[in-house]
Design an enzyme around this catalytic site. Structure first.
Site, short mmCIF file in Angstrom:
data_model
loop_
_atom_site.label_atom_id
_atom_site.label_comp_id
_atom_site.label_asym_id
_atom_site.label_seq_id
_atom_site.Cartn_x
_atom_site.Cartn_y
_atom_site.Cartn_z
N ASP A 43 6.79 56.06 -21.87
CA ASP A 43 7.90 55.31 -21.89
C ASP A 43 7.45 54.00 -22.41
OD1 ASP A 43 9.23 57.45 -20.66
OD2 ASP A 43 8.83 56.67 -18.76
N LYS A 65 5.98 63.64 -22.66
CA LYS A 65 7.27 63.17 -22.08
C LYS A 65 7.85 62.02 -22.81
CE LYS A 65 8.37 61.81 -17.97
NZ LYS A 65 9.59 61.06 -17.97
N ARG A 101 15.95 64.42 -21.05
CA ARG A 101 17.35 63.88 -21.35
C ARG A 101 18.08 64.19 -20.09
NH1 ARG A 101 21.23 62.58 -21.97
NH2 ARG A 101 22.70 62.36 -23.77
N LYS A 102 17.88 64.95 -19.11
CA LYS A 102 18.43 64.82 -17.89
C LYS A 102 19.98 65.14 -18.30
CE LYS A 102 15.35 61.97 -14.87
NZ LYS A 102 14.79 61.58 -16.02
N PHE A 103 20.35 66.36 -18.92
CA PHE A 103 21.54 66.71 -19.33
C PHE A 103 22.31 66.88 -17.90
CE2 PHE A 103 19.48 68.35 -23.10
CZ PHE A 103 20.25 67.63 -24.02
N VAL A 104 23.62 66.38 -17.97
CA VAL A 104 24.64 66.70 -16.87
C VAL A 104 26.16 66.29 -17.35
CG1 VAL A 104 24.21 64.18 -16.12
CG2 VAL A 104 25.35 66.03 -14.57
N THR A 109 29.89 70.13 -23.99
CA THR A 109 29.18 68.60 -24.37
C THR A 109 27.94 68.69 -24.36
OG1 THR A 109 31.16 67.53 -23.60
CG2 THR A 109 29.18 66.33 -23.45
N TYR A 327 4.80 56.62 -5.09
CA TYR A 327 3.53 57.18 -5.88
C TYR A 327 2.65 58.02 -4.67
CZ TYR A 327 4.25 54.15 -9.95
OH TYR A 327 4.92 53.43 -11.02
#
Length: 374
Positions: A43, A65, A101-104, A109, A327
């Site tokens: 990230d 990732k 991506r965490k598609f929802v 779509t 953590y």
């Protein structure tokens, strides 16, 4: 973890022989080859940082990732852009790319978000993930989109263009076929040419050239998406073949954030959806192993992994980040919770020497795995 499932004590090399998903087979073998069960959560903020980090940390990890929409300067060119460059580094160092991506959303779509749009995630990311709050049909929609995409990428369209002057036989044959017609047609048209192709003064006209365009479809054996021509782009990590062109989905079943609203019913729905789509769903992003039935052999990747600073107690308490992230150490996640791959982000990316710190995490996580199966 309610049950002691057989996958918890089965070495990755043996699990590779039992799984049906091609990416899980590849990933388990890669983990054994590299003695690594580490995923880096990259990230960072710029494409330059992202590619630099992938190159430096690549030898220690098996999964890289990304959050492409965090990256400033992401180049969307499908052949030379950031995704294609990541794919080159993945081949070189031996890791899979996981776009977090965490598609929802509704099925149609998410299909378009996955295969089209600016990023075309499916073309460079081996793995992506989904939150199934929108319903289990969304998983089926993503699986169908991946299947159609794979059918297309297994063929190259070859275009052949030829330019040349017809041979004399072609003229002669055409002249013979049209002799009868010429006798019945007027001798001269409005442009001063006779209808038989000769000018009014008797000279025969000429055809300069003919251009022919043909296309054919040929199978592509290599799973490689980006056919770059730069030197070194075809380097493959020694000891294993290129990753297959199959795509895989992880279901976001549990999260490490404080106050997470994912209920037990939601988690169970993820497990059911995974079992219904084994050819596409690789496993879960979760906080524990969710394999319970005898035929379950899903892979589990877990975020929120962090080690205390070097020199301190390995399994000591690790403070959260103050923003909800909690953590756990590699030993707890792998030995007690039964996960397969630990996901580490800021514990590696925010230190002065990410390369050395990634190696420290790799050693600790692999040691925990050996303890579990041994």
């Amino acid at each position: 973890m309610s049950n002691r499932h057989p996958t918890l004590t089965t070495p990755f090399a043996e699990r590779a022989k039992q799984v049906t998903h091609p990416l899980n087979n590849y990933l388990f073998r890669l983990m054994e080859l590299k003695s690594s069960n580490l995923c880096l959560s990259a990230d960072v903020q710029t494409a330059r940082e992202l590619l630099y980090l992938a190159d430096k940390v690549g030898p220690s990890i098996v999964v890289f990732k990304t959050h492409y929409d965090l990256i400033s300067g992401w180049d969307y060119n499908p052949h030379t852009g950031t995704g294609a460059k990541l794919a080159v580094l993945a081949r070189k160092h031996g890791f899979l790319i996981f776009e977090d991506r965490k598609f929802v959303d509704i099925g149609k779509t998410v299909q378009m978000q996955y295969t089209a749009g600016t990023a075309r995630i499916i073309e460079w990311a081996h793995i992506t993930n989904a939150n199934i709050d929108a319903g289990k049909d969304m998983v089926r929609a993503l699986a169908e989109a991946a299947g159609k995409w794979k059918e297309r990428i297994h063929y190259n369209v070859n275009t052949s263009i030829t330019v040349g002057t017809p041979v004399s036989d072609q003229f002669d044959e055409a002249d013979e076929r049209s002799d009868e017609l010429r006798r019945l047609e007027p001798r001269e048209n409005s442009n001063g040419f006779q209808r038989d192709g000769r000018e009014a003064d008797g000279r025969k006209g000429s055809i300069v050239s003919i251009t022919t365009v043909t296309q054919s479809f040929e199978p592509v054996d290599s799973p490689r998406m980006a056919k770059n021509t730069n030197e070194g782009d075809d380097v493959v990590f020694p000891g294993i073949e290129e990753a297959p062109s199959d795509r895989g989905l992880l279901l976001l079943a549990q999260m490490s954030s404080k106050g997470c609203l994912m209920t037990k019913d939601y988690t169970q729905a993820c497990v059911e959806a995974a079992r219904e789509h084994r050819s596409f769903v690789m496993g879960f992003v979760s906080q524990e192993s969710l394999n319970t039935q005898p035929e379950d052999d899903f892979i589990h990747m877990t975020p929120g992994c962090k080690l205390p600073p070097a020199g301190e107690e390995e399994n000591g308490h690790v403070e959260g980040d103050g923003l909800g992230q909690q953590y756990n150490t590699p030993s707890k996640l792998i030995n007690i919770c039964g996960v397969d791959i630990v996901i580490v982000g800021r514990g590696i990316t925010e230190v002065g020497d990410p390369q050395s710190e990634a190696e420290r995490y790799r050693e600790k996580a692999w040691k925990a795995y050996l303890s579990r199966v041994g």
